[in-house]
Each structure stands twice: as C-alpha cells, then as structure tokens.
Design an enzyme around this catalytic site. Structure first.
Site, PDB file in Angstrom:
ATOM      1  N   GLU A 123       0.857  -1.191   0.000  1.00 50.09           N
ATOM      2  CA  GLU A 123       0.000   0.000   0.000  1.00 50.09           C
ATOM      3  C   GLU A 123       0.893   1.242   0.000  1.00 50.09           C
ATOM      4  O   GLU A 123       0.670   2.185  -0.739  1.00 50.09           O
ATOM      5  CB  GLU A 123      -0.933  -0.010   1.227  1.00 50.09           C
ATOM      6  CG  GLU A 123      -1.889   1.184   1.243  1.00 50.09           C
ATOM      7  CD  GLU A 123      -2.958   1.118   2.324  1.00 50.09           C
ATOM      8  OE1 GLU A 123      -3.288   0.025   2.818  1.00 50.09           O
ATOM      9  OE2 GLU A 123      -3.479   2.187   2.688  1.00 50.09           O
ATOM     10  N   ARG A 179      -7.564   3.280  13.088  1.00 49.34           N
ATOM     11  CA  ARG A 179      -8.433   2.115  12.876  1.00 49.34           C
ATOM     12  C   ARG A 179      -8.446   1.218  14.121  1.00 49.34           C
ATOM     13  O   ARG A 179      -9.453   0.578  14.416  1.00 49.34           O
ATOM     14  CB  ARG A 179      -8.039   1.332  11.618  1.00 49.34           C
ATOM     15  CG  ARG A 179      -9.108   0.342  11.179  1.00 49.34           C
ATOM     16  CD  ARG A 179      -8.848  -0.252   9.798  1.00 49.34           C
ATOM     17  NE  ARG A 179      -9.392   0.546   8.719  1.00 49.34           N
ATOM     18  CZ  ARG A 179     -10.668   0.499   8.307  1.00 49.34           C
ATOM     19  NH1 ARG A 179     -11.536  -0.318   8.868  1.00 49.34           N
ATOM     20  NH2 ARG A 179     -11.074   1.265   7.330  1.00 49.34           N
ATOM     21  N   GLU A 221     -10.606  -7.783   4.335  1.00 46.29           N
ATOM     22  CA  GLU A 221     -10.022  -7.816   5.662  1.00 46.29           C
ATOM     23  C   GLU A 221     -10.849  -8.515   6.747  1.00 46.29           C
ATOM     24  O   GLU A 221     -10.274  -9.221   7.586  1.00 46.29           O
ATOM     25  CB  GLU A 221      -9.714  -6.384   6.117  1.00 46.29           C
ATOM     26  CG  GLU A 221      -8.628  -5.756   5.261  1.00 46.29           C
ATOM     27  CD  GLU A 221      -8.535  -4.257   5.467  1.00 46.29           C
ATOM     28  OE1 GLU A 221      -7.558  -3.816   6.073  1.00 46.29           O
ATOM     29  OE2 GLU A 221      -9.450  -3.545   5.021  1.00 46.29           O
TER      30      GLU A 221
HETATM   31  N1  LUZ Z   1      -5.575   2.228   4.266  1.00 45.06           N
HETATM   32  C1  LUZ Z   1      -5.817   3.515   4.558  1.00 45.06           C
HETATM   33  C2  LUZ Z   1      -6.296   1.230   4.786  1.00 45.06           C
HETATM   34  O1  LUZ Z   1      -5.108   4.396   4.087  1.00 45.06           O
HETATM   35  N2  LUZ Z   1      -6.858   3.816   5.349  1.00 45.06           N
HETATM   36  C3  LUZ Z   1      -7.649   2.882   5.902  1.00 45.06           C
HETATM   37  O2  LUZ Z   1      -8.583   3.207   6.622  1.00 45.06           O
HETATM   38  C4  LUZ Z   1      -7.354   1.520   5.624  1.00 45.06           C
HETATM   39  N3  LUZ Z   1      -8.060   0.546   6.169  1.00 45.06           N
HETATM   40  C5  LUZ Z   1      -7.740  -0.707   5.918  1.00 45.06           C
HETATM   41  C6  LUZ Z   1      -6.680  -0.998   5.080  1.00 45.06           C
HETATM   42  N4  LUZ Z   1      -5.974  -0.043   4.516  1.00 45.06           N
HETATM   43 MO1  MOS Z   2      -4.679  -2.685   3.129  1.00 41.83          MO
HETATM   44  S1  MOS Z   2      -4.128  -3.323   4.963  1.00 41.83           S
HETATM   45  O1  MOS Z   2      -3.566  -2.386   2.045  1.00 41.83           O
HETATM   46  O2  MOS Z   2      -6.238  -2.759   2.835  1.00 41.83           O
END
Ligand code: LUZ
Ligand code: MOS
Length: 760
Positions: free
Chosen positions: A226, A304, A707
């Site tokens: 990510e 989160r 998830e």
């Molecule tokens: N990525 C993000 C995430 O930038 N914000 C989020 O709330 C999120 N939640 C789950 C996985 N990736």
């Molecule tokens: Mo994510 S933890 O790249 O949804």
C-alpha cells in the site's frame, strides 16, 4: 465463477514484475542499507563500488534532484538516508549495473562510517523517552471515570500482540523506463499507483504528468504494497532518470523481509468494568503501537485500532488512547485489518479475563453485549442494518454450539494429555478508508465497434479477484457476456489521482465507478435503439442478454448491431466516471462522525486440540456465519474468507517476528519465520453466507470481504487458551501473542520468565 486470472496462474502464464520482458539495455539495481539500528552517518565511500567493471552508477542521497522525502502522511522519511540511519535495513544508496550479480557485489563494497547511537525497540520505552511519531490520539464516549463505581467488577490487564510479515509471493519490485521528452514509465508491483507517481515526481523534482505508472497485477500484497512498494519503484526511477536507461529493481526475499515493515506489534493496557451479570459498563485502553522508525501509515492504522476498540459490542462508556511510538525497527505498515485486529484482540482479552473473574463463560459476556440495531458506536456512528445478533444466532443454530461445548467438556474429562478448547469470535469491521477523502475511484470504459469492451479502473488486482468482480459488475450492467469484457492494467494515464486498492474497498469503489460509466454508455445506447426501432418511449426498451427488448419482448436488434449503428451516428461509446462514497464524514477534532459507509459482521467458532505434552496444537475447525452482503462472486469471497482466517490464525499462533537486542531481524527468512502451511491451517473451514444481508453501498448489494474474516483468527488464540485452562484450571495465563507451541509448553509447566518471551 472463476477468477479472470485462474487459467493463466495454473499454466504459469501470468506475468509479475520479474517475468516482464525488459527493453534492450536494461540495467539492474541493488540497494545497500544500514547495518546498524541507529547512528550518525559520518561518511559514505562509494569509490570502490564505482570502480567495479559493469557498474554504471552509484547513487546516494546527494544525487537526488528533487526532495528526498517519501513520507505520505507525515514527511519524516527519506528515500535514501542523509545524516542518520534509524533502522537496520534502511536504504542508503543504489547501485545500477549491467547485471544483478555485479550490482549486488558492488553494493557490498560501499563503506559507511557511523557514530552509533542507542536504539529503542520497545514501544513503551519509546513512549517513556518521548520518542513519538505524533501526539497521542484519544477517543471518548460517555463518562468512563464515573462509570467505574457503578461496576460490580473492575479489572485491569496488559495485552501483547506481535508483528506479522506479509509474505506476499511476489517480492517488491519495479521496472523504470526512461522515455522521450523526459518521461519515466514505471511498471510497479504497487497497490497505490498514484502514491508511486506522486513520490517519484517529488524525488525527481519533475511533474506528476511526466511519470506514468502501470500495474498489471501483484503476486499478493496484504497491505505490504500500500505504501512500501513506493520506495523501490522510486529508486528504479531515480537510476533510470539519471542514466536515461531502463532500470529493473526486484528485491530478493531476504532483502525484502529485512528492509520492509510489517504488521505493527502492540503493547496495550486495558481496564474493563462489568455488572455481575456480565454487562460491560466501561472500557478504557491505551495502545502502544510499535511504529518503527518512520510514520508511514501508522497514524491511520492507529485510528483504525481506536475505531475497532469495542469490536462488535455496545459499551456505554469508553476512553481509548492511541500512542504511536517511534522505534529503531523497519517502519511498520498496512497489513490486512490495518490496526483493527490489534484493537479487537485487546477487547477480547479483556472479556476473557473478565469471564475468568466472574466465573462465567466468555461467550456469555460476548452475547450479552453484542451490538444491536441503532446502538451507538463510540465514535458517533449508529449501527444500521446491524447483523451482529443474527450472525451470532445463526452460528449457534447451524453449528450447535451448546453441543460442541458439552462434547468439549466431556473430551477434556476423559483425556489428560490432550485438551480441547472452543472460542467464539464475533466481528464487526468498518468499511471505508478512515481518511474520508480517500474514498473515491474512477473508471474508463470503452465499447469498441466490434462490441467488445475495455475497462480501466483504479483497482489493482493482487489475487483478491477484484478484476473478476468488476467484470461481473460490467457484465450485469450491460447484460452482455463476460467474454466480451477485458479488464485493462491499472494505469495513471487512464485513471488519475487514485486511492490505493486497500481498506477492503477496491471492488466497492471501483465497481461502483465502473457501473456509473457503463450506465452512461447504456443510456446512449438505449436512446440510439429507440431511434432505430422508432420507439417514442425509451423506458420501454431494455438491453438484456445482448439484445434489445421492448416491453419484455425480444426485438431483432442485437448488441453488435446496436454498437455499430450507434457509432455510425457519431455517438460516443466511451465513458469516464468517478465515484465518491456518499454519507461519510469524520471530525478529527472531536473524533466523532460517520466514518464508515457500512459495517461487515460475522461470528466465527474455533475448536482446537492441544497436545499438553508437546505444547503443539491443531486447529480442528473454524466455522463461521459471515455477512457477505449479496456476493458478487461467492467462490472468490469464500476464498478470501478462508485465506483471511488462515492468515489471522497465523498472526496469533505460529508467526513470530523476532529481533536481536541490537534490532536485527532474526526471523529474516522463510526457514526462521513460519507461516501457516496445510498442517497448521484449520483441518476444516466452513463459512455460511448470511442470506438476509443488504448493502446499498456495494455494487449489486455486495459487501467488502478482504479484511474482515482475518479477525476470526482471534478465536484461535482464545480456543488455545481455553484448552490450556482445561489442563491447568488454576493458572491465569498472560495474553501474549503469538501463542507459539514453545510458549504454550513453557506456560503449561512453569512460571514463565517474561524475559524469554518474544520481544517484537
Ligand atoms: N488504508 C488507509 C487502509 O489508508 N486507510 C484505511 O482506513 C485503511 N483501512 C484498511 C486498510 N488499509
Ligand atoms: Mo490494506 S491493509 O492495504 O487494505
């Protein structure tokens, strides 16, 4: 029901970065990194490396033409270290050479002089020394301080959860191609093409329009790409920019594990207060998040955690504090669940310990506090279409939990060496990026004159089946065969300003964008059909199974012909569309709002058998009733649920990230870091689809799946603990994940010296 890529995968035809044909003259890059966890850089000597035959360039921070900054949320991270190094594995420079062997060999000849500084590896120690990524975050609801006196029992405790290595099958990598006019094209294994584009532009000091990022597919990501695919793509871009040559940079497994961040380990304190009947009146928690050396996504991950602190329960008084602690480890990053699992684990631990104290079953406390329709989440949102109760009830009915519990009890009475344990795990996971602005996506749909369709969206295929789902959504919207539809690569010139394919919302956001684009074209097609058929009322017409129907009767006008005719009329057969999730907002001052479009619910049941002589265990089964909404593709969704469950169990049981006292990663390969294999995975996984679920925010009423199921894995921890408890009923076990067989054995037979337990 098959995923688009299945046949290619099985034949070995699917291409990943390392398989792509490279242009002639491609150079190969290797990274050299810090060997100490914390220190001042006194000097870097690259002379010897540069003189190796075949080496084309050696790059360090001083060679960066733009701004040496890769931090996304907080600008605290250099691409290449400048004055100090803050973790073992931190990149210091790049060598590009004619072959990868030469690049790797030359990188070893670079000499760095450091003045070593003390390192911090423990989040609580970091907190004590004021080493924080940002000020603490506090969410509160009701009045916790007044509530304690109304409780019949109040207890406090500590919970540890470990890190987790992503072990995506495809390691990090990128190919950078210098094109004419100063342009750089990047083929990258990233979940977030725009992040790569933006960061490359910043590092090179050029405009985003001069960078094109293209993503074919990833061999897995789980959050690990990510934010952290960016560095390697930008390094390849830098070398390519300097040399005007194609440059390929693919990490080998050990470099990847050493240099990239993992799931955040957390050390947490909780306090919980309940009535003697098991009703939770108050909950308080402090989470010390081990962020590693730089912010990366830690602030969003911490949020989160706070959002999911009460899991699937209604608690009238809550106060949670999140502390992101800066340590000298690789910066920890997104990992499936994104801080949610860490938060839920603390709540479940508190319930487990409360049950112990009340002499009640944990399941009783779970049941009594389950969220109900209209209940408040403690961040201001109300539970709407709340399926917590129905999943719980169905799981009990379909799987006869009461019988399972009594069978487990009688097994444990009859056996000394083997004990069984059962645990329930209700889940509730919020869907939407918690940073509201990220909840947008776009699609570009072309219908070609032969009736075939090309679809580009911002979604990245990483094995999760998002391309198949988008194909399904397009096929349903047009009512044409999937065979006509091609899902294109994810490319920043076709879909700009994209959000990462993350937060389980790839199919929601991009599927909805694709549906809007298709509807735009469909409207034009129906108008065109009305002209052809001389129909005055276009609503009489419908496109169904590749033909025009009028008032439910098939006409002679078929898809191919309609496309051809519409084109001849000079009507556009293309549409670009944008989707932004409606109804979401969040105030970061008050920490109240409606951050999530909706929630995903479910209840999982885990049964384990523990060998009390060896400390080893097998997961007999995980059975769950899960809220998939109206699944767009049940087979893909089931695969996601099963994979998530196995990965969640791995995190809390056998996956153990270990560092030396100097901050060196010890579990640095797949022989020292154990992921669940077929033996460690549950012998049986059964997931029932909750039938009643509706969801107006998902394409065709579907719900996000990526998830949430991971969190059923938390049940395995408590099932093992229950089995241990059956062996030593008088002992109060620490909550200290992962609960490896080694640790099980130690705690079954002696007072555990905490010094020997894992430090993450
Ligand atoms: N990525 C993000 C995430 O930038 N914000 C989020 O709330 C999120 N939640 C789950 C996985 N990736
Ligand atoms: Mo994510 S933890 O790249 O949804």
């Amino acid at each position: 029901m098959k995923s688009v890529d299945i046949e290619k995968h099985v034949r070995g035809e699917s291409q990943f970065i390392d398989d792509l044909a490279v242009p002639e003259g491609t150079l190969y890059a290797a990274v050299f990194d810090s060997k100490i966890a914390h220190g001042k850089i006194l000097s870097i000597d690259t002379d010897e490396a540069e003189s190796v035959p075949g080496v084309r360039i050696v790059l360090t921070a001083k060679d960066i033409p733009g701004t040496n900054q890769v931090g996304g949320i907080i600008p605290d991270e250099t691409l290449l270290a400048e004055d100090i190094v803050e973790f073992i594995g931190e990149p210091l420079g790049i060598v590009a050479a004619d072959s990868i062997e030469t690049a790797v060999m030359a990188a070893k000849k670079i000499k760095v002089d450091y003045k070593e500084l003390p390192g911090i590896f423990d989040p609580r120690e970091a907190f004590e020394q004021g080493s924080l990524i940002m000020p603490p975050r506090i969410f509160s609801f009701g009045s916790v301080d007044e509530a304690w006196s109304k409780c019949d029992v109040v207890l406090e405790g500590k919970v540890e959860s470990g890190g987790q290595e992503h072990v995506y099958l495809e390691t990090q990598g990128s190919i950078a191609i210098a094109e004419e006019g100063g342009k750089i094209k990047l083929l990258s294994a990233t979940q977030s093409p725009t992040t790569v584009q933006r960061t490359a532009a910043r590092i090179l000091g050029i405009e985003m329009s001069s960078i094109e990022v293209d993503v074919l597919r990833l061999g897995g990501a789980f959050g690990g790409k990510e934010d952290q695919a960016t560095h390697w793509a930008v390094m390849a871009a830098l070398a390519s920019f300097k040399l005007r040559k194609p440059v390929k940079l693919v990490l080998n497994r050990m470099d990847d594990i050493r240099m990239t961040g993992k799931r955040h380990p957390y050390s947490s304190d909780y306090k919980i207060g309940l009535t003697s009947e098991g009703k939770i009146l108050a909950f308080e928690a402090t989470y010390y998040q081990n962020a590693g050396a730089f912010a990366d996504l830690s602030p969003a991950i911490l949020d989160r955690t706070l959002f999911h602190a009460t899991n699937s329960y209604y608690v009238p008084n809550v106060r949670t504090t999140g502390i992101s602690c800066k340590t000298n480890l690789a910066p920890n990053t997104a990992f499936r669940g994104f801080g949610g699992p860490q938060g839920k684990f603390v709540m479940e631990a508190a319930i487990y310990k409360a049950a112990e104290k009340l002499g009640m079953e944990a399941t009783e406390i779970q049941r009594k506090n389950l969220l109900k329709e209209g209940d408040d989440f403690y961040y201001g949102q109300k539970a709407e279409q709340c399926n917590a109760g129905i999943c719980w009830t169905k799981a009990h009915e379909k799987y006869d939990v009461e019988k399972l519990k009594s069978e487990t009890d009688s097994f444990n009475k009859q056996n000394y060496r083997f004990k069984k344990g059962v645990a329930l795990m209700p889940i509730c996971f919020g869907i939407s990026f918690t940073n509201a602005f990220l909840n947008q996506a776009s699609a570009l749909v072309h219908v070609y004159t032969d009736g075939s369709i090309g679809v580009s969206t911002a979604a990245v295929e990483m094995g999760q089946g998002v391309n198949e789902k988008i194909k399904t959504a397009v096929s349903k919207t047009f009512s044409v065969s999937k065979d006509r539809i091609r899902i294109e690569t994810t490319n920043t010139t076709r879909n700009a300003n994209t959000s990462a394919t993350a937060a389980s919302s790839g199919a929601d956001l991009n599927g909805n964008a694709a549906i809007i684009a298709c509807k735009n074209i469909l409207e034009r097609l129906l108008k065109s059909a009305a002209e052809e058929l001389r129909v005055t009322n276009p609503p009489d017409l419908e496109l169904r199974d590749e033909a025009i129907y009028k008032n439910d009767k098939k006409t002679g006008l078929a898809w191919d012909e309609l496309i051809r005719l519409t084109y001849r009329k000079r009507v556009s057969l293309s549409s670009q569309a944008h989707y932004a999730t409606p109804d979401i907002y969040f105030n970061k001052e008050t920490n109240k709002g409606r951050p999530f479009a909706y929630h995903v619910y479910g209840t999982g049941i885990t049964s384990v058998t523990l060998d009390c002589l060896r400390g080893t265990y097998t997961i007999d089964f995980v059975k769950a009733v899960h809220d998939f909404g109206k699944s767009l593709n049940p087979l893909i969704d089931l695969g996601q649920a099963e994979g998530g469950i196995a990965q969640g169990i791995g995190w809390l049981t056998i996956e153990e990230v270990m560092h030396s006292d100097e901050g060196k990663l010890l579990s640095n390969s797949l022989s020292t870091y154990k992921v669940p294999d077929i033996y460690a995975a549950p012998k049986n996984i059964e997931v029932i689809f909750l039938e009643e679920s509706e969801n107006k925010y998902g394409p065709f009423n579907s719900k996000a799946i990526g998830e949430p199921p991971l969190m059923y894995g938390i049940g395995a921890y408590f099932a093992i603990l229950n089995a241990m408890k059956a062996f030593r009923p008088e002992k109060e076990f620490d909550i200290y994940a992962p609960i490896t067989p080694e640790k099980v054995l130690l705690s079954l037979y002696e007072k555990v010296d905490k010094k020997h337990l894992v430090k993450n």
